[in-house]
Design an enzyme around this catalytic site. Structure first.
Site, PDB file in Angstrom:
ATOM      1  CG  HIS A  56      -1.872  -1.174   1.239  1.00 25.29           C
ATOM      2  ND1 HIS A  56      -3.048  -1.198   0.518  1.00 25.29           N
ATOM      3  CD2 HIS A  56      -1.799  -2.379   1.854  1.00 25.29           C
ATOM      4  CE1 HIS A  56      -3.665  -2.363   0.701  1.00 25.29           C
ATOM      5  NE2 HIS A  56      -2.925  -3.102   1.512  1.00 25.29           N
ATOM      6  CG  ASN A  88      -6.310   0.158  -0.177  1.00 22.70           C
ATOM      7  OD1 ASN A  88      -5.190   0.235  -0.684  1.00 22.70           O
ATOM      8  ND2 ASN A  88      -6.498  -0.192   1.088  1.00 22.70           N
ATOM      9  CG  ASN A 275      -8.811  -6.491   8.995  1.00 28.63           C
ATOM     10  OD1 ASN A 275      -9.042  -7.274   9.904  1.00 28.63           O
ATOM     11  ND2 ASN A 275      -9.579  -5.456   8.721  1.00 28.63           N
ATOM     12  CG  ASP A 302      -1.393  -6.221   4.013  1.00 27.52           C
ATOM     13  OD1 ASP A 302      -1.624  -5.145   3.409  1.00 27.52           O
ATOM     14  OD2 ASP A 302      -2.199  -6.732   4.824  1.00 27.52           O
ATOM     15  CG  HIS A 306      -2.693   2.989   8.690  1.00 28.62           C
ATOM     16  ND1 HIS A 306      -3.574   3.423   7.718  1.00 28.62           N
ATOM     17  CD2 HIS A 306      -2.844   1.648   8.737  1.00 28.62           C
ATOM     18  CE1 HIS A 306      -4.224   2.394   7.208  1.00 28.62           C
ATOM     19  NE2 HIS A 306      -3.795   1.294   7.806  1.00 28.62           N
TER      20      HIS A 306
HETATM   21  C1  NCD Z   1      -4.653  -2.646   4.652  1.00 30.67           C
HETATM   22  C2  NCD Z   1      -4.615  -1.144   4.460  1.00 30.67           C
HETATM   23  O1  NCD Z   1      -4.344  -0.439   5.447  1.00 30.67           O
HETATM   24  O2  NCD Z   1      -4.815  -0.645   3.351  1.00 30.67           O
HETATM   25  N1  NCD Z   1      -4.851  -2.925   6.037  1.00 30.67           N
HETATM   26  C3  NCD Z   1      -4.608  -4.082   6.660  1.00 30.67           C
HETATM   27  O3  NCD Z   1      -4.934  -4.191   7.852  1.00 30.67           O
HETATM   28  N2  NCD Z   1      -4.030  -5.089   6.087  1.00 30.67           N
HETATM   29  C4  NCD Z   1      -5.688  -3.248   3.780  1.00 30.67           C
HETATM   30  C5  NCD Z   1      -5.540  -4.731   3.602  1.00 30.67           C
HETATM   31  O4  NCD Z   1      -4.475  -5.211   3.156  1.00 30.67           O
HETATM   32  O5  NCD Z   1      -6.461  -5.462   3.879  1.00 30.67           O
HETATM   33 ZN    ZN Z   2      -6.160  -7.107   2.615  1.00 32.13          ZN
END
Ligand code: NCD
Ligand code: ZN
Length: 423
Positions: A56, A88, A275, A302, A306
């Site tokens: 991300h 996203n 998640n 992943d 944040h």
């Molecule tokens: C991810 C995100 O912050 O975009 N968050 C997470 O807890 N993994 C989204 C995702 O990968 O599901």
């Molecule tokens: Zn995910």
């Protein structure tokens, strides 16, 4: 372009080799002039650059949490030469123009290849298919589609998405989380611990029921399915069954689901909110075994940066997600290689060759050999260090490994012949 002679390194299977990098490819070392720049790699491993299927980067929209520049700098420090940028963002990558925009950001600002992932549904709303075909045939050549962060829970829409993706040689990467079983506010693995802490839990079956449905839909559509961040023993069983049946399913596991377990949430530190949630030791053992035997094909980070203001909240309200790019190789080395579960050539398969194949990336995940693209990570298999989250190249600080002693393997990263990181 840089010419570089790397001397004394060993390949993953232990063969000593000198490497000459010229014009972005490996050339015969005998052709290196006396005045070229040199790296002494005695005692180091020369592995193909790592490929991440699940990053991300937050740009466009949340540049306060990460940008293409900072996220790919973190990737380079972690030994990656390509990352798949999840859809996203804000706006969502759900059109050809949006995918080309992310591609362009990567070309201008990336410290590694940035591969745009396209959304499956418009706005990730789960109601209407996005422009899969236009994204696939755009300059961005999107091959992986995902509503990640959300599950495509409508079975008919999922079937249609698989059918469309197949037309373009693409794959649907599913965030497997039944939205009803993992109800609103679910933020922890459903267990004795979630009960004691008063945190709404989600059972492992909220993941595996979706995996079970999707492998059957993939069979029905004759299409490729990729399961994001597998975290449970039940999902592993389903994937093992599906592969035996010949269904075209691949799966990834994150470094954190290999190493970190549910009790870490007992301090309500929202760094550990993610998640799918951190699971219990039986699940960790199951995903480790599955990664070793190939039931799980790849490691994917992943990496989910944040901003502080999105994490400084009560546990059930804070945003889920944790950083992953910089410590991914360290964690896999620690959990899989240093315990004897896996050797280095298999690690290369799981973190470079196979993810490149799943993402249909030519020029990534290739062997370190003359004539191949010079994508390389130099690894010190013996170095260790205490992780300092404050020293990260990422713009965010939600690093779950902060303060932990781990391997410190990445000495240098080279992408397309250019040094993108050097310790
Ligand atoms: C991810 C995100 O912050 O975009 N968050 C997470 O807890 N993994 C989204 C995702 O990968 O599901
Ligand atoms: Zn995910």
């Amino acid at each position: 372009m840089t010419q570089l002679l790397i001397t004394g390194a060993a390949t993953a299977d232990g063969n000593r080799t000198d490497l000459f990098v010229r014009d972005g490819v490996f050339a015969p070392p005998s052709e290196a002039g006396a005045d070229v720049e040199r790296i002494d790699a005695d005692g180091l491993l020369a592995l193909p650059g790592l490929v991440d299927l699940h990053t991300h980067l937050r740009e466009p929209g949340r540049e306060d949490a990460e940008t293409v520049a900072t996220g790919t700098a973190a990737a380079a420090r972690g030994g990656f030469t390509a990352v798949h940028a999840m859809a996203n963002t804000d706006p969502v990558t759900d059109t050809a123009e949006a995918a080309e925009y992310v591609l362009g950001l990567g070309e201008r600002e990336g410290h590694c290849q940035v591969v745009p992932v396209g959304a499956v549904t418009k706005g990730l709303a789960g109601e209407e298919l996005a422009e899969l075909g236009l994204m696939a045939t755009s300059r961005a050549r999107v091959r992986m589609f995902s509503d990640d962060g959300r599950c495509v829970s409508d079975s008919l829409l999922m079937r249609r998405a698989l059918t469309y993706a197949r037309t373009y040689g693409g794959v649907i990467a599913q965030h497997s989380q039944d939205p009803r079983l993992a109800g609103p506010g679910a933020c922890c693995h459903e267990s004795e611990i979630s009960g004691r802490l008063g945190l709404p839990g989600w059972p492992s079956q909220a993941e595996s029921v979706i995996v079970a449905r999707d492998v059957q839909l993939a069979e029905l559509a004759g299409a490729r399915l990729h399961v994001c961040h597998v975290s449970t023993a039940e999902s592993v069983d389903v994937i093992r069954w599906a592969k035996r049946r010949g269904i075209a399913v691949t799966a990834e596991v994150t470094p954190h689901h290999l190493l970190l377990d549910t009790p870490l949430v007992e301090g309500f530190d929202t760094t550990f909110k993610v998640n799918p949630p951190l699971r219990t030791s039986e699940h960790l053992e199951a995903v480790r075994e599955a990664l070793a035997d190939g039931t799980i094909d790849a490691v994917a980070t992943d990496h989910a940066p944040h901003a502080r203001q999105d994490k400084d909240h009560p546990f059930d309200i804070a945003l889920p997600g944790m950083l992953g790019l910089e410590q991914a190789l360290a964690v896999v080395a620690e959990v899989m290689v240093n315990t004897g579960r896996m050797d280095w050539p298999t690690l290369v398969e799981r973190m470079s060759a196979t993810p490149a194949r799943i993402g249909r990336l030519a020029g990534q995940g290739r062997p370190v050999a003359v004539g191949e693209p010079a994508n390389l990570v130099l690894v010190d298999p013996a170095a260790r260090a205490v992780v300092d989250g404050a020293a990260s190249a990422s713009r965010s600080r939600n690093n779950p490994y902060h303060g932990r002693e781990l391997p410190d393997p990445v000495v240098a990263t080279i992408w397309a012949g250019t040094v993108t990181y050097r310790r």
